[in-house]
Scaffold this motif. Structure first.
Motif, PDB file in Angstrom:
ATOM      1  N   ASN A  43       0.829  -1.205   0.000  1.00  0.00           N
ATOM      2  CA  ASN A  43       0.000   0.000   0.000  1.00  0.00           C
ATOM      3  C   ASN A  43       0.864   1.255   0.000  1.00  0.00           C
ATOM      4  OD1 ASN A  43      -2.418  -1.397  -0.039  1.00  0.00           O
ATOM      5  ND2 ASN A  43      -2.616  -1.404   2.192  1.00  0.00           N
ATOM      6  N   TYR A  45       3.887   1.512  -1.235  1.00  0.00           N
ATOM      7  CA  TYR A  45       4.451   1.622  -2.585  1.00  0.00           C
ATOM      8  C   TYR A  45       3.422   2.205  -3.542  1.00  0.00           C
ATOM      9  CZ  TYR A  45       6.490   0.462  -7.052  1.00  0.00           C
ATOM     10  OH  TYR A  45       6.989   0.555  -8.325  1.00  0.00           O
ATOM     11  N   ASN A  46       2.210   1.674  -3.494  1.00  0.00           N
ATOM     12  CA  ASN A  46       1.160   2.160  -4.392  1.00  0.00           C
ATOM     13  C   ASN A  46       0.857   3.635  -4.155  1.00  0.00           C
ATOM     14  OD1 ASN A  46       0.802  -0.241  -5.767  1.00  0.00           O
ATOM     15  ND2 ASN A  46      -0.763  -0.970  -4.374  1.00  0.00           N
ATOM     16  N   THR A  47       0.788   4.026  -2.918  1.00  0.00           N
ATOM     17  CA  THR A  47       0.491   5.422  -2.593  1.00  0.00           C
ATOM     18  C   THR A  47       1.589   6.353  -3.075  1.00  0.00           C
ATOM     19  OG1 THR A  47      -0.791   4.757  -0.666  1.00  0.00           O
ATOM     20  CG2 THR A  47       0.032   7.015  -0.699  1.00  0.00           C
ATOM     21  N   ILE A  50       2.916   4.553  -7.476  1.00  0.00           N
ATOM     22  CA  ILE A  50       1.956   4.326  -8.562  1.00  0.00           C
ATOM     23  C   ILE A  50       1.126   5.586  -8.794  1.00  0.00           C
ATOM     24  CG2 ILE A  50      -0.008   2.961  -9.345  1.00  0.00           C
ATOM     25  CD1 ILE A  50       2.684   1.436  -9.338  1.00  0.00           C
ATOM     26  N   LYS A  51       0.621   6.189  -7.735  1.00  0.00           N
ATOM     27  CA  LYS A  51      -0.156   7.415  -7.891  1.00  0.00           C
ATOM     28  C   LYS A  51       0.708   8.524  -8.470  1.00  0.00           C
ATOM     29  CE  LYS A  51      -3.665   6.528  -4.439  1.00  0.00           C
ATOM     30  NZ  LYS A  51      -4.251   6.915  -3.165  1.00  0.00           N
TER      31      LYS A  51
END
Length: 58
Positions: A43, A45-47, A50-51
């Motif tokens: 999460n 990493y994604n925050t 990726i965003k």
């Protein structure tokens, strides 16, 4: 924490989770704990990454 450091932590935690599951099973408290820790890392990493990547192209 840099992107590379975070990816390395994710890979280490994933390997640990695989080992724990092999030893104790999917539903053991330790496997659940490691799974939750991996979720938090993913999460994060994604925050952070990726965003960030998707906003560059919008």
């Amino acid at each position: 924490m840099s992107k590379q450091e975070l990816l390395e932590r994710i890979e280490r935690k994933r390997a640990q989770l695989i080992d724990i599951v092999a030893e104790t099973g999917f539903n053991s408290p330790k496997a659940i704990q490691f799974s939750q820790e991996l979720d938090r890392l993913l999460n994060s990493y994604n925050t952070k990454h990726i965003k960030e990547y998707s906003t560059q192209f919008n």
